[in-house]
Design a protein around this motif. Structure first.
Motif, short mmCIF file in Angstrom:
data_model
loop_
_atom_site.label_atom_id
_atom_site.label_comp_id
_atom_site.label_asym_id
_atom_site.label_seq_id
_atom_site.Cartn_x
_atom_site.Cartn_y
_atom_site.Cartn_z
N ASP A 104 1.33 -1.18 -0.21
CA ASP A 104 0.09 0.17 0.42
C ASP A 104 1.46 1.10 -0.03
O ASP A 104 0.39 2.23 -0.57
N ARG A 105 2.04 0.79 0.58
CA ARG A 105 2.78 2.50 0.67
C ARG A 105 3.38 2.35 -0.60
O ARG A 105 3.84 3.79 -0.84
N ASP A 106 4.30 0.96 -1.49
CA ASP A 106 4.57 1.40 -2.78
C ASP A 106 3.57 1.94 -3.48
O ASP A 106 3.86 3.33 -4.91
N VAL A 111 1.04 4.25 -2.99
CA VAL A 111 0.67 5.39 -2.54
C VAL A 111 1.54 6.46 -2.60
O VAL A 111 2.25 7.29 -3.35
N GLU A 112 3.28 5.72 -2.71
CA GLU A 112 3.70 6.41 -3.27
C GLU A 112 4.01 6.45 -4.60
O GLU A 112 4.76 7.82 -4.75
N LYS A 113 3.83 5.82 -6.00
CA LYS A 113 3.67 5.52 -6.84
C LYS A 113 3.22 6.19 -6.99
O LYS A 113 2.86 8.08 -7.68
N GLU A 114 1.41 6.37 -6.28
CA GLU A 114 0.42 8.24 -6.71
C GLU A 114 1.24 8.58 -6.62
O GLU A 114 0.72 10.03 -6.81
N LYS A 115 1.94 9.16 -5.50
CA LYS A 115 2.17 10.25 -4.98
C LYS A 115 3.18 11.06 -6.30
O LYS A 115 3.51 12.25 -6.19
#
Length: 158
Positions: A5-7, A9-13
């Motif tokens: 999920d963090r990846d 979110v990081e990717k979306e960011k």
């Protein structure tokens, strides 16, 4: 949160940042284009104003030329009237010229006659001068002969 999920979110960011950067870049290009268009419009407006000024100047010049043409037309009319007067005077002068030419021809004929007489007189005077010179030379010769004869007589007498 899990790594996945963090990846995400990081990717979306990152995607959002990238999209935001692209949006900023596009906005910057649009602003440059808008400024360019504003500059072009200002130049066109300035050119239009210049053309309007030029058109006004040309209108003034045309009006002045129209006035000049009108003045020229009036002068031409005056000149035509003057020309007709001059033509009449020329005709009168030509008639006087013909009359004077006739008189001159008569005077030339008289002058020619007088020149012929003058040449005759000059020839006659020259002949008379030549005769006088010959007579003077004869007289001189006779005087010399007389002197010679007297001198001989004096020699024979002594």
């Amino acid at each position: 949160m899990c790594i996945r999920d963090r990846d995400i979110v990081e990717k979306e960011k990152e995607d959002k940042e990238h999209s935001l950067n692209e949006a900023y870049e596009l906005l910057r290009k649009i602003r440059i284009e808008v400024n360019s268009i504003k500059t072009e419009l200002a130049l066109e407006k300035e050119n239009a104003n210049s053309r309007a000024e030029i058109i006004e100047k040309l209108k003034s010049e045309v009006n002045l030329k129209v006035i000049e043409i009108s003045e020229y037309e009036n002068r031409i009319k005056d000149n035509n009237a003057e020309q007709r007067k001059l033509m009449t005077q020329i005709e009168q002068l030509e008639n006087q010229n013909k009359q004077t030419a006739t008189e001159l021809n008569m005077k030339d004929a008289r002058n020619e006659s007088l020149n012929t007489q003058l040449q005759d007189y000059k020839s006659e005077i020259k002949s008379l001068k030549d005769e006088r010179k010959q007579m003077e030379e004869r007289e001189l010769a006779v005087e010399r002969s007389m002197s010679d004869i007297k001198a001989r007589q004096m020699l024979t007498d002594s």
